[in-house]
Design a protein around this motif. Structure first.
Motif, PDB file in Angstrom:
ATOM      1  N   UNK A 578       4.193  16.092 -15.034  1.00  0.00           N
ATOM      2  CA  UNK A 578       5.030  15.513 -13.976  1.00  0.00           C
ATOM      3  C   UNK A 578       4.182  15.169 -12.759  1.00  0.00           C
ATOM      4  N   UNK A 579       3.276  16.062 -12.384  1.00  0.00           N
ATOM      5  CA  UNK A 579       2.391  15.804 -11.244  1.00  0.00           C
ATOM      6  C   UNK A 579       1.521  14.572 -11.518  1.00  0.00           C
ATOM      7  N   UNK A 580       0.999  14.493 -12.743  1.00  0.00           N
ATOM      8  CA  UNK A 580       0.149  13.349 -13.069  1.00  0.00           C
ATOM      9  C   UNK A 580       0.941  12.043 -13.035  1.00  0.00           C
ATOM     10  N   UNK A 581       2.149  12.082 -13.594  1.00  0.00           N
ATOM     11  CA  UNK A 581       2.964  10.853 -13.628  1.00  0.00           C
ATOM     12  C   UNK A 581       3.326  10.415 -12.216  1.00  0.00           C
ATOM     13  N   UNK A 582       3.817  11.332 -11.400  1.00  0.00           N
ATOM     14  CA  UNK A 582       4.200  10.955 -10.043  1.00  0.00           C
ATOM     15  C   UNK A 582       2.969  10.554  -9.215  1.00  0.00           C
ATOM     16  N   UNK A 583       1.865  11.279  -9.404  1.00  0.00           N
ATOM     17  CA  UNK A 583       0.642  10.886  -8.699  1.00  0.00           C
ATOM     18  C   UNK A 583       0.158   9.519  -9.137  1.00  0.00           C
ATOM     19  N   UNK A 584       0.331   9.202 -10.435  1.00  0.00           N
ATOM     20  CA  UNK A 584      -0.086   7.900 -10.939  1.00  0.00           C
ATOM     21  C   UNK A 584       0.780   6.779 -10.370  1.00  0.00           C
ATOM     22  N   UNK A 585       2.064   7.035 -10.212  1.00  0.00           N
ATOM     23  CA  UNK A 585       2.959   6.008  -9.651  1.00  0.00           C
ATOM     24  C   UNK A 585       2.536   5.664  -8.216  1.00  0.00           C
ATOM     25  N   UNK A 586       2.324   6.694  -7.404  1.00  0.00           N
ATOM     26  CA  UNK A 586       1.904   6.447  -6.021  1.00  0.00           C
ATOM     27  C   UNK A 586       0.506   5.838  -5.989  1.00  0.00           C
ATOM     28  N   UNK A 587      -0.368   6.306  -6.907  1.00  0.00           N
ATOM     29  CA  UNK A 587      -1.725   5.770  -6.945  1.00  0.00           C
ATOM     30  C   UNK A 587      -1.736   4.288  -7.276  1.00  0.00           C
ATOM     31  N   UNK A 588      -0.826   3.871  -8.145  1.00  0.00           N
ATOM     32  CA  UNK A 588      -0.773   2.449  -8.495  1.00  0.00           C
ATOM     33  C   UNK A 588      -0.396   1.601  -7.289  1.00  0.00           C
ATOM     34  N   UNK A 589       0.521   2.096  -6.479  1.00  0.00           N
ATOM     35  CA  UNK A 589       0.883   1.353  -5.269  1.00  0.00           C
ATOM     36  C   UNK A 589      -0.313   1.247  -4.328  1.00  0.00           C
ATOM     37  N   UNK A 590      -1.014   2.374  -4.136  1.00  0.00           N
ATOM     38  CA  UNK A 590      -2.163   2.357  -3.246  1.00  0.00           C
ATOM     39  C   UNK A 590      -3.289   1.483  -3.800  1.00  0.00           C
ATOM     40  N   UNK A 591      -3.534   1.543  -5.097  1.00  0.00           N
ATOM     41  CA  UNK A 591      -4.614   0.736  -5.695  1.00  0.00           C
ATOM     42  C   UNK A 591      -4.337  -0.751  -5.558  1.00  0.00           C
ATOM     43  N   UNK A 592      -3.098  -1.150  -5.849  1.00  0.00           N
ATOM     44  CA  UNK A 592      -2.777  -2.565  -5.739  1.00  0.00           C
ATOM     45  C   UNK A 592      -2.833  -3.040  -4.289  1.00  0.00           C
ATOM     46  N   UNK A 593      -2.405  -2.133  -3.386  1.00  0.00           N
ATOM     47  CA  UNK A 593      -2.439  -2.541  -1.975  1.00  0.00           C
ATOM     48  C   UNK A 593      -3.870  -2.723  -1.481  1.00  0.00           C
ATOM     49  N   UNK A 594      -4.812  -1.985  -2.071  1.00  0.00           N
ATOM     50  CA  UNK A 594      -6.212  -2.126  -1.661  1.00  0.00           C
ATOM     51  C   UNK A 594      -6.866  -3.307  -2.369  1.00  0.00           C
ATOM     52  N   UNK A 595      -6.590  -3.485  -3.651  1.00  0.00           N
ATOM     53  CA  UNK A 595      -7.264  -4.518  -4.422  1.00  0.00           C
ATOM     54  C   UNK A 595      -6.755  -5.922  -4.113  1.00  0.00           C
ATOM     55  N   UNK A 596      -5.515  -6.057  -3.726  1.00  0.00           N
ATOM     56  CA  UNK A 596      -4.944  -7.396  -3.503  1.00  0.00           C
ATOM     57  C   UNK A 596      -5.117  -7.894  -2.074  1.00  0.00           C
ATOM     58  N   UNK A 597      -5.820  -7.186  -1.229  1.00  0.00           N
ATOM     59  CA  UNK A 597      -5.952  -7.578   0.189  1.00  0.00           C
ATOM     60  C   UNK A 597      -7.396  -8.006   0.468  1.00  0.00           C
ATOM     61  N   UNK A 598      -7.543  -9.028   1.309  1.00  0.00           N
ATOM     62  CA  UNK A 598      -8.864  -9.509   1.735  1.00  0.00           C
ATOM     63  C   UNK A 598      -9.230  -8.752   3.011  1.00  0.00           C
ATOM     64  N   UNK A 599     -10.040  -7.711   2.843  1.00  0.00           N
ATOM     65  CA  UNK A 599     -10.327  -6.825   3.965  1.00  0.00           C
ATOM     66  C   UNK A 599     -11.380  -7.412   4.926  1.00  0.00           C
ATOM     67  N   UNK A 600     -12.075  -8.431   4.502  1.00  0.00           N
ATOM     68  CA  UNK A 600     -13.069  -9.026   5.401  1.00  0.00           C
ATOM     69  C   UNK A 600     -12.445  -9.961   6.419  1.00  0.00           C
ATOM     70  N   UNK A 601     -11.387 -10.648   5.999  1.00  0.00           N
ATOM     71  CA  UNK A 601     -10.768 -11.649   6.883  1.00  0.00           C
ATOM     72  C   UNK A 601      -9.411 -11.198   7.379  1.00  0.00           C
ATOM     73  N   UNK A 602      -9.144  -9.950   7.341  1.00  0.00           N
ATOM     74  CA  UNK A 602      -7.834  -9.478   7.794  1.00  0.00           C
ATOM     75  C   UNK A 602      -7.729  -9.572   9.308  1.00  0.00           C
ATOM     76  N   UNK A 603      -6.510  -9.659   9.792  1.00  0.00           N
ATOM     77  CA  UNK A 603      -6.263  -9.768  11.229  1.00  0.00           C
ATOM     78  C   UNK A 603      -6.277  -8.396  11.871  1.00  0.00           C
ATOM     79  N   UNK A 604      -6.333  -8.431  13.170  1.00  0.00           N
ATOM     80  CA  UNK A 604      -6.328  -7.168  13.901  1.00  0.00           C
ATOM     81  C   UNK A 604      -5.012  -6.435  13.635  1.00  0.00           C
ATOM     82  N   UNK A 605      -5.058  -5.157  13.291  1.00  0.00           N
ATOM     83  CA  UNK A 605      -3.837  -4.429  12.926  1.00  0.00           C
ATOM     84  C   UNK A 605      -2.889  -4.274  14.099  1.00  0.00           C
ATOM     85  N   UNK A 606      -1.617  -4.575  13.848  1.00  0.00           N
ATOM     86  CA  UNK A 606      -0.573  -4.366  14.841  1.00  0.00           C
ATOM     87  C   UNK A 606       0.519  -3.404  14.317  1.00  0.00           C
TER      88      UNK A 606
END
Length: 781
Positions: A578-606
């Motif tokens: 259960x821990x692995x499954x739930x951790x994997x679900x949250x990890x997938x959200x975090x991984x996609x949020x990191x991989x799908x973003x252009x961190x070099x040209x991002x705007x100043x965070x607001x």
């Protein structure tokens, strides 16, 4: 003295004399009083109505043997006043009169009894005199009778011998007359169908005819009888071969043929052949009931028909065979055993076919009653057909059916468990589909546990019918030993518990990134169910089983501790998964949020990114979900300003100290060196550490997996200045909320600190955002 003058004289009864000195009167009264006491069986104290004095030699004791009136009077004169003396005198006079009256009455009564006894003795003397006269007359009559009898015997002696001779001649003539009339009698019996009477006539005359067959007259009678007997035997064989009559009539025919001297071996074979035909008809009728076209009768009715028809007929055949062919010896018994074994095997096959149709039913009461009657019926011919082994075969069938029923109930329990899991899946999915809140996990857990326990109790009650006292086969060793221990306890209960654990563990083997189609809530519920079984349910169920079935078999059984250990291991595996499954679900959200973003040209965070808010929301939901089934757990002492402490990680002073060397192009290696040195002294974090059975441990495992995934994804990307600041904002937001879910808040501090440090190392222009600005953005987000 006045007392002496007032004292009256004694009263005399019929036997007393007034003469004699006055001094003897008290002595006579004492003697009379003593005689009265002896007659009525009274003691000294009881005779006077008062307890005896302490000193029997006291001369002043009126009831004592040494009473002295002069001393007594002197004592009274000295000690008592005049009124008491007068009262004593009055009382003494009254007692004397009462004693005299009692003595006189006793004398009169004894006198009357003596007169009655005298009359009785006189009457007895008269009666004995009459009896003696009658005895004398009787003796005289007996002598006369004896004399007459002797004279009659002497007179009839010659006549008696002649009468005896004549009686012998008469008996011989009657026998000869029977022999001469035998052919006509036999013919008449054959015509009337009185075959038994004809055989008896033939048996009575056979020995005489054989003895005197050398005489022409007797030879002719014997020849006629043989012709008639041959015709009689032919008719009996014809009647026997037709087989229209029942087994008793056929047995009678065989008995008559044996009496006529027919060969027993041939009759034995014919008897079994005809019996086989009748019994095969019974089997054919039973087989037709099992056909596909007519509806088969219930199993109880089927066994009743088979017991009354086939088994009853087989018992009659066996009893008649043993009675008729007992002289055949062991060879005849072997024929009967083979005959019964062959037909009994056919009957058992039909019974097993019918019992196999009952394996799909859930009610055992009718089946057990049918097996009981089947076993009772086949136990009756056991002594007659011991060599055929029908009783043993019937017991084997009952045992086999019992084992099959245990397998059926085990399958039923497994199906019920899978059905409960299906219901849980539907209950977990229905609220999401309908958009409303469904039953909680605690309610679902209670429902599943109650349903499974009810099914287990129902199965135990169903199989307990096989061991009921009123059932004939329940006292067999199998049902007192192996059935209870290896069948019910091990095969049914222990087998189901292990099957349930295996089924639960199979959800841990599901493939796929998100754990397959198994809902995480189901894994959590199953882990708690197995843990409850480990703590209490397994012990309760096995104790209930042992009490109901009184397990006495010496075969080894599975200890309760072993089953509890298996259930606990299953619960641990499920919770870890259960821990692995739930951790994997949250990890997938975090991984996609990191991989799908252009961190070099991002705007100043607001603002804080939405995915971080989603992570906090999902973690909070998991915390609530786990808290419904597990206790809180133990946390380390929390700091009063945890959010401030975490924020200090990203303060300008610390960031300057950490990242300042990276600002100058001349010191990139120094930055890496400082980072590596820091890792050497930092505490090592075990991401996949064992999970404890509490909420804090579960949330700690999920958060470690999620943040470790975020760290590894950050290490694979290159960040611009604003990208680094966005990571800084996101990590601070996560720190604000995630620290309260874990056992040690330093864990979150270290992981998020490493995430930011890793992003800074992969940033060409690492300029951190001011801590106050980060705090304002996170509070606004």
């Amino acid at each position: 003295m006045a007392a002496e003058a007032a004292r009256p004289g004694p009263a005399f009864g019929p036997g007393d004399s007034p003469e004699g000195p006055e001094a003897d009167a008290p002595e006579r009264r004492r003697k009379a009083h003593g005689m009265l006491k002896l007659y009525y069986g009274l003691s000294e104290g009881e005779a006077g109505g008062r307890p005896s004095g302490p000193d029997p030699l006291d001369p002043t004791d009126l009831n004592g043997a040494h009473f002295d009136p002069e001393v007594y009077l002197d004592k009274l004169r000295r000690e008592c006043p005049l009124p008491q003396l007068m009262d004593s005198e009055t009382d003494m006079v009254r007692q004397i009169r009462a004693l005299d009256s009692d003595m006189q009455t006793l004398v009169y009564e004894n006198y009357n009894k003596f007169i009655s006894a005298t009359d009785t003795i006189r009457k007895m003397k008269n009666d004995f005199r009459k009896m003696e006269d009658e005895m004398d007359r009787l003796a005289t009559n007996m002598a006369v009778i004896t004399d007459f009898s002797a004279r009659i015997s002497a007179t009839l002696q010659d006549h008696h011998e002649r009468i005896t001779k004549l009686a012998g001649v008469h008996a011989l003539l009657r026998k000869l007359q029977f022999l001469f009339e035998l052919p006509s009698r036999l013919t008449k019996c054959v015509e009337l169908g009185a075959y038994g009477q004809a055989v008896r006539y033939q048996g009575r005359a056979r020995a005489v005819l054989q003895q005197y067959q050398h005489l022409p007259s007797f030879r002719a009678i014997q020849d006629d009888c043989q012709v008639i007997t041959a015709r009689l035997a032919q008719q009996l064989r014809q009647r026997f071969r037709e087989g229209g009559s029942g087994a008793p009539e056929q047995a009678e025919c065989v008995e008559l043929l044996l009496a006529l001297g027919e060969p027993a071996e041939e009759l034995c074979e014919e008897f079994l052949v005809h019996a086989r035909g009748r019994l095969e008809e019974e089997l054919s009728a039973l087989e037709k009931e099992l056909g596909p076209s007519p509806p088969a009768p219930d199993v109880l009715e089927f066994t009743d028909r088979g017991g009354s028809g086939f088994v009853g007929g087989l018992c009659q055949v066996a009893a008649a065979y043993q009675e008729l062919f007992e002289a055949q010896g062991p060879r005849g018994g072997e024929k009967l055993a083979a005959f019964a074994q062959e037909l009994g095997g056919c009957y058992f096959e039909l019974v097993e076919r019918r019992l196999a149709q009952e394996q799909g039913g859930g009610d055992n009461s009718l089946l057990v009653r049918a097996l009981d009657r089947f076993h009772r019926r086949l136990r009756a011919p056991g002594p007659l057909l011991a060599a055929a082994g029908l009783t043993e075969s019937a017991t084997e069938i009952v045992e086999r059916v019992a084992r099959e029923r245990l397998g059926y109930h085990l399958q039923g329990l497994q199906t019920a468990f899978l059905g409960c899991l299906t219901d849980v899946r539907q209950a977990l999915a229905a609220p999401r589909l309908a958009g409303k809140e469904g039953p909680s996990l605690a309610e679902l857990l209670a429902s599943v546990a109650s349903s499974i326990q009810s099914h287990i109790k129902a199965s135990l009650a169903a199989v307990h019918l096989f061991t009921a006292k009123e059932v004939s086969f329940s006292n067999k060793p199998y049902f007192r030993g192996e059935f209870c221990s290896q069948g019910v306890r091990e095969g049914l209960i222990v087998g189901f518990i292990r099957s349930m654990c295996q089924t639960a563990q199979s959800f841990c083997d599901s493939a796929g990134e998100k754990g397959g189609a198994t809902p995480p809530a189901l894994l959590l519920l199953l882990s708690r169910l197995c843990l409850d079984y480990e703590t209490a349910t397994i012990s309760y169920i096995l104790t209930l089983t042992d009490e109901q079935f009184l397990v006495q078999d010496q075969s080894p059984v599975t200890p309760v501790s072993t089953l509890c250990a298996e259930a606990r291991e299953t619960a641990r595996r499920l919770l870890t998964h259960y821990v692995k499954v739930q951790g994997l679900v949250i990890s997938q959200m975090l991984r996609k949020s990191v991989e799908t973003r252009d961190w070099l040209s991002t705007l100043e965070p607001r603002n804080v990114r939405a995915v971080m808010k989603r992570v906090v929301e999902d973690t909070t939901a998991i915390d609530v979900q786990v808290g419904l089934l597990y206790e809180e757990g133990v946390r380390k002492a929390q700091s009063s300003d945890s959010s401030k402490r975490t924020f200090s990680v990203y303060s300008s002073s610390r960031q300057q100290g950490r990242y300042a060397p990276s600002y100058t192009p001349s010191a990139p290696m120094d930055t890496n060196l400082l980072s590596n040195i820091q890792k050497l002294f930092s505490e090592r974090i075990d991401v996949f550490s064992p999970v404890e059975f509490n909420k804090v441990s579960v949330l700690t495992g999920i958060i470690k997996i999620s943040l470790k995934t975020l760290l590894e994804c950050v290490r694979l990307r290159t960040f611009g200045r604003f990208g680094l600041q966005q990571v800084q904002v996101d990590c601070h937001f996560l720190q604000l909320y995630l620290w309260r879910f874990v056992a040690d808040e330093e864990l979150v501090h270290l992981l998020l600190d490493e995430v930011v440090a890793s992003a800074a190392l992969r940033c060409p222009d690492p300029v951190p955002m001011e801590p106050s600005v980060v705090e304002v953005i996170c509070e606004r987000g």
